[in-house]
Design a protein around this motif. Structure first.
Motif, PDB file in Angstrom:
ATOM      1  N   UNK A 202       1.215  -1.763  -0.083  1.00  0.00           N
ATOM      2  CA  UNK A 202      -0.103  -0.413   0.091  1.00  0.00           C
ATOM      3  C   UNK A 202       0.792   1.288   0.084  1.00  0.00           C
ATOM      4  N   UNK A 203       0.115   2.287  -0.468  1.00  0.00           N
ATOM      5  CA  UNK A 203       1.055   3.845  -0.173  1.00  0.00           C
ATOM      6  C   UNK A 203       0.540   4.691   0.407  1.00  0.00           C
ATOM      7  N   UNK A 204       1.234   4.693   1.382  1.00  0.00           N
ATOM      8  CA  UNK A 204       0.157   5.670   2.360  1.00  0.00           C
ATOM      9  C   UNK A 204       0.659   6.762   2.239  1.00  0.00           C
ATOM     10  N   UNK A 205       0.017   8.014   2.273  1.00  0.00           N
ATOM     11  CA  UNK A 205       0.680   9.321   2.486  1.00  0.00           C
ATOM     12  C   UNK A 205       0.007  10.439   3.535  1.00  0.00           C
ATOM     13  N   UNK A 206       0.422  10.881   4.443  1.00  0.00           N
ATOM     14  CA  UNK A 206      -0.049  12.102   5.370  1.00  0.00           C
ATOM     15  C   UNK A 206       0.478  13.185   5.193  1.00  0.00           C
ATOM     16  N   UNK A 207      -1.022  14.288   5.161  1.00  0.00           N
ATOM     17  CA  UNK A 207      -0.284  15.336   4.169  1.00  0.00           C
ATOM     18  C   UNK A 207       0.064  15.314   2.929  1.00  0.00           C
ATOM     19  N   UNK A 208      -0.076  15.002   2.104  1.00  0.00           N
ATOM     20  CA  UNK A 208       0.723  14.553   1.182  1.00  0.00           C
ATOM     21  C   UNK A 208       2.073  14.065   1.067  1.00  0.00           C
ATOM     22  N   UNK A 209       2.385  13.465   1.649  1.00  0.00           N
ATOM     23  CA  UNK A 209       3.989  12.995   1.761  1.00  0.00           C
ATOM     24  C   UNK A 209       3.602  11.576   1.858  1.00  0.00           C
ATOM     25  N   UNK A 210       4.669  11.046   1.638  1.00  0.00           N
ATOM     26  CA  UNK A 210       4.347   9.609   1.333  1.00  0.00           C
ATOM     27  C   UNK A 210       5.304   8.583   2.243  1.00  0.00           C
ATOM     28  N   UNK A 211       4.333   8.192   3.231  1.00  0.00           N
ATOM     29  CA  UNK A 211       5.001   7.314   4.316  1.00  0.00           C
ATOM     30  C   UNK A 211       6.118   6.459   4.098  1.00  0.00           C
ATOM     31  N   UNK A 212       5.045   5.193   3.570  1.00  0.00           N
ATOM     32  CA  UNK A 212       4.800   4.213   2.717  1.00  0.00           C
ATOM     33  C   UNK A 212       4.799   3.874   1.513  1.00  0.00           C
ATOM     34  N   UNK A 213       5.092   3.175   0.269  1.00  0.00           N
ATOM     35  CA  UNK A 213       5.170   3.082  -0.732  1.00  0.00           C
ATOM     36  C   UNK A 213       5.063   1.777  -1.005  1.00  0.00           C
ATOM     37  N   UNK A 214       4.489   1.640  -2.714  1.00  0.00           N
ATOM     38  CA  UNK A 214       4.167   0.248  -2.778  1.00  0.00           C
ATOM     39  C   UNK A 214       4.933  -1.004  -2.676  1.00  0.00           C
ATOM     40  N   UNK A 215       7.039  -0.296  -2.542  1.00  0.00           N
ATOM     41  CA  UNK A 215       7.322  -1.579  -2.551  1.00  0.00           C
ATOM     42  C   UNK A 215       8.131  -2.189  -1.753  1.00  0.00           C
ATOM     43  N   UNK A 216       7.523  -1.638  -0.287  1.00  0.00           N
ATOM     44  CA  UNK A 216       7.411  -1.461   1.155  1.00  0.00           C
ATOM     45  C   UNK A 216       6.332  -3.236   1.755  1.00  0.00           C
ATOM     46  N   UNK A 217       6.303  -4.135   1.871  1.00  0.00           N
ATOM     47  CA  UNK A 217       5.108  -4.895   2.247  1.00  0.00           C
ATOM     48  C   UNK A 217       5.088  -4.360   3.990  1.00  0.00           C
ATOM     49  N   UNK A 218       3.852  -4.378   4.045  1.00  0.00           N
ATOM     50  CA  UNK A 218       3.402  -4.132   5.811  1.00  0.00           C
ATOM     51  C   UNK A 218       2.670  -4.816   5.568  1.00  0.00           C
ATOM     52  N   UNK A 219       2.329  -5.221   7.085  1.00  0.00           N
ATOM     53  CA  UNK A 219       1.510  -6.026   8.233  1.00  0.00           C
ATOM     54  C   UNK A 219       0.383  -5.466   8.193  1.00  0.00           C
ATOM     55  N   UNK A 220       0.021  -4.185   8.356  1.00  0.00           N
ATOM     56  CA  UNK A 220      -0.841  -3.366   8.977  1.00  0.00           C
ATOM     57  C   UNK A 220      -1.214  -1.966   8.906  1.00  0.00           C
TER      58      UNK A 220
END
Length: 291
Positions: A202-220
């Motif tokens: 998942x891509x997670x963006x906070x106020x437009x800044x990417x916290x984690x992108x699709x190349x990094x698998x996440x547990x939750x």
């Protein structure tokens, strides 16, 4: 400091008793109704379903709504008032009755019928932040995006018999005979064909800044309304070797995108969606709590 208002017991109350609460614990409903009726002028409504629940709430007039029910009933009331754009001017009260009460407890509502009813009469309204998405969905407590479910292959698919072998038929006969003579072994984990969890991308963006992108698998991923109009965001990356530290951020808007994902918000599971943005509405709703 959160805005606080005090109510007098002379206020008129609209007591909306959810049908699930009536079925789950009629005695607690009766106790709460008696306490409320003894302390204020009340109009009691017994809606038979969500549509009637909505009509009753829309026709409340100047009465202060009190929901007797579980987390879903509270969420339904907040959602209806928000979509009618009447949430800011309408403080809610709640007497928790039912099985699903974790959200009410987390918000600070007493879980006992007598204590909750007395808080309705003598408590104060505290303004709380709200998470709102682009489809007018609301989140009162926390939302969580778990790992993606994947389905383990059945045992027959994991150990196939070569179809081109000349002795395949003889081998299948022997395997069938062995299965009838040998007691079955305890199943291994994960069970064949049973859904288990795998990492999400998942891509997670906070106020437009990417916290984690699709190349990094996440547990939750978890998002919680914090204070003063900010949401608390935590992403748990998949660890390789040593345990990975969670990635944390604060912001007023959170966008999650990627492959179809479901998310748990308060009392339900929603989705699948490919992208969703939540915005914090500071002090958007009021809930009566003990003073």
């Amino acid at each position: 400091m959160a805005e606080v208002a005090t109510f007098a017991t002379s206020d008129q109350l609209l007591v909306v008793i959810d049908q699930v609460a009536r079925r789950a614990d009629a005695e607690s409903v009766r106790i709460a109704k008696d306490v409320l009726s003894a302390g204020a002028a009340t109009k009691v409504c017994l809606p038979d379903g969500p549509e009637e629940f909505a009509r009753v709430l829309a026709r409340r007039g100047s009465r202060r709504p009190v929901v007797i029910g579980d987390d879903r009933a509270l969420l339904r009331a907040v959602s209806l008032l928000y979509r009618q754009r009447e949430l800011a001017g309408c403080a809610l009260s709640m007497v928790p009755v039912g099985a699903a009460l974790s959200l009410a407890g987390a918000l600070g509502v007493p879980t006992g019928a007598v204590a909750a009813a007395r808080a309705v009469l003598d408590g104060v309204v505290r303004r709380k932040d709200l998470l709102v998405d682009e489809s007018d969905g609301v989140v009162l407590g926390a939302l969580r995006i778990p790992s993606l479910p994947v389905r383990a292959a059945p045992a027959e698919e994991q150990t196939p018999v070569p179809s081109g072998s000349g002795h395949a038929s003889w081998l299948r006969t022997c395997q069938s005979l062995v299965r009838t003579l040998v007691p079955p072994r305890p199943p291994r984990e994960p069970l064949a064909g049973v859904t288990r969890l795998g990492p999400a991308r998942l891509r997670v963006e906070v106020d437009g800044v990417t916290l984690v992108d699709l190349d990094q698998p996440v547990d939750g991923v978890s998002v919680t309304p914090g204070a003063s109009g900010f949401a608390e965001v935590e992403v748990r990356p998949v660890s390789v070797g040593a345990e990975a530290s969670p990635l944390c951020a604060r912001g007023r808007s959170v966008t999650v995108s990627g492959a179809d994902f479901r998310y748990r918000a308060d009392a339900g599971v929603l989705g699948p969606v490919r992208t969703r943005t939540w915005v914090v509405r500071e002090g958007a709703w009021g809930l009566t709590l003990p003073g």
